[in-house]
Design a protein around this motif. Structure first.
Motif, PDB file in Angstrom:
ATOM      1  N   PRO A  41      -8.922  -3.232   7.290  1.00 27.44           N
ATOM      2  CA  PRO A  41      -9.164  -1.862   6.825  1.00 27.44           C
ATOM      3  C   PRO A  41     -10.614  -1.597   6.441  1.00 27.44           C
ATOM      4  N   LEU A  90      -1.100  -5.557   2.020  1.00 23.97           N
ATOM      5  CA  LEU A  90      -2.323  -6.340   2.189  1.00 23.97           C
ATOM      6  C   LEU A  90      -1.957  -7.807   2.054  1.00 23.97           C
ATOM      7  N   ARG A 122      -1.794  -6.102  12.576  1.00 19.51           N
ATOM      8  CA  ARG A 122      -2.706  -6.599  11.536  1.00 19.51           C
ATOM      9  C   ARG A 122      -4.060  -5.936  11.761  1.00 19.51           C
ATOM     10  N   LEU A 167       0.853  -1.183   0.000  1.00 20.26           N
ATOM     11  CA  LEU A 167       0.000   0.000   0.000  1.00 20.26           C
ATOM     12  C   LEU A 167       0.892   1.237   0.000  1.00 20.26           C
ATOM     13  N   TRP A 199      -6.929  -9.817   2.597  1.00 20.41           N
ATOM     14  CA  TRP A 199      -7.190  -8.390   2.502  1.00 20.41           C
ATOM     15  C   TRP A 199      -7.080  -7.690   3.857  1.00 20.41           C
ATOM     16  N   MET A 217      -4.671  -5.585   6.441  1.00 15.40           N
ATOM     17  CA  MET A 217      -3.544  -4.680   6.313  1.00 15.40           C
ATOM     18  C   MET A 217      -2.494  -5.041   7.357  1.00 15.40           C
ATOM     19  N   ILE A 266       3.699  -1.215   4.687  1.00 15.77           N
ATOM     20  CA  ILE A 266       2.289  -1.592   4.851  1.00 15.77           C
ATOM     21  C   ILE A 266       1.874  -2.362   3.611  1.00 15.77           C
TER      22      ILE A 266
END
Length: 91
Positions: free
Chosen positions: A40, A20, A37, A3, A24, A26, A18
């Motif tokens: 998001p 994914l 963890r 990300l 999914w 983060m 950071i």
């Protein structure tokens, strides 16, 4: 998947990343080791930035977090507890 735009250049240069994962979620990593963890999907973008900033401060050894938390109706109690802990933690 990495990300972009969530970390400062200084944080990236000091080893933070950071990404994914396959579920999914983060992951906040420090020198390749997963340090946090987050899901998001339960945050708005401004809330997510507050949480990431707060976690980075704690990981860098700056536990006094002064960010105001937004009103988050419907957020799971575990998430609210975590955010409250970040907001009111002091050394």
């Amino acid at each position: 998947m990495k990300l972009w735009g969530m970390l400062s250049v200084e944080d990236e240069n000091s080893g933070f990343e950071i990404v994914l994962d396959t579920d999914w979620l983060m992951l906040i990593k420090e020198h390749g080791k997963t340090r946090a963890r987050l899901d998001p999907s339960i945050y708005t973008l401004p809330e997510l930035r507050i949480v990431v900033d707060s976690l980075l401060r704690l990981l860098r050894g700056e536990p006094s977090v002064e960010n105001d938390l937004p009103d988050t109706p419907g957020m799971p109690i575990s998430e609210l507890s975590f955010l409250a802990m970040l907001k009111f933690s002091r050394n």
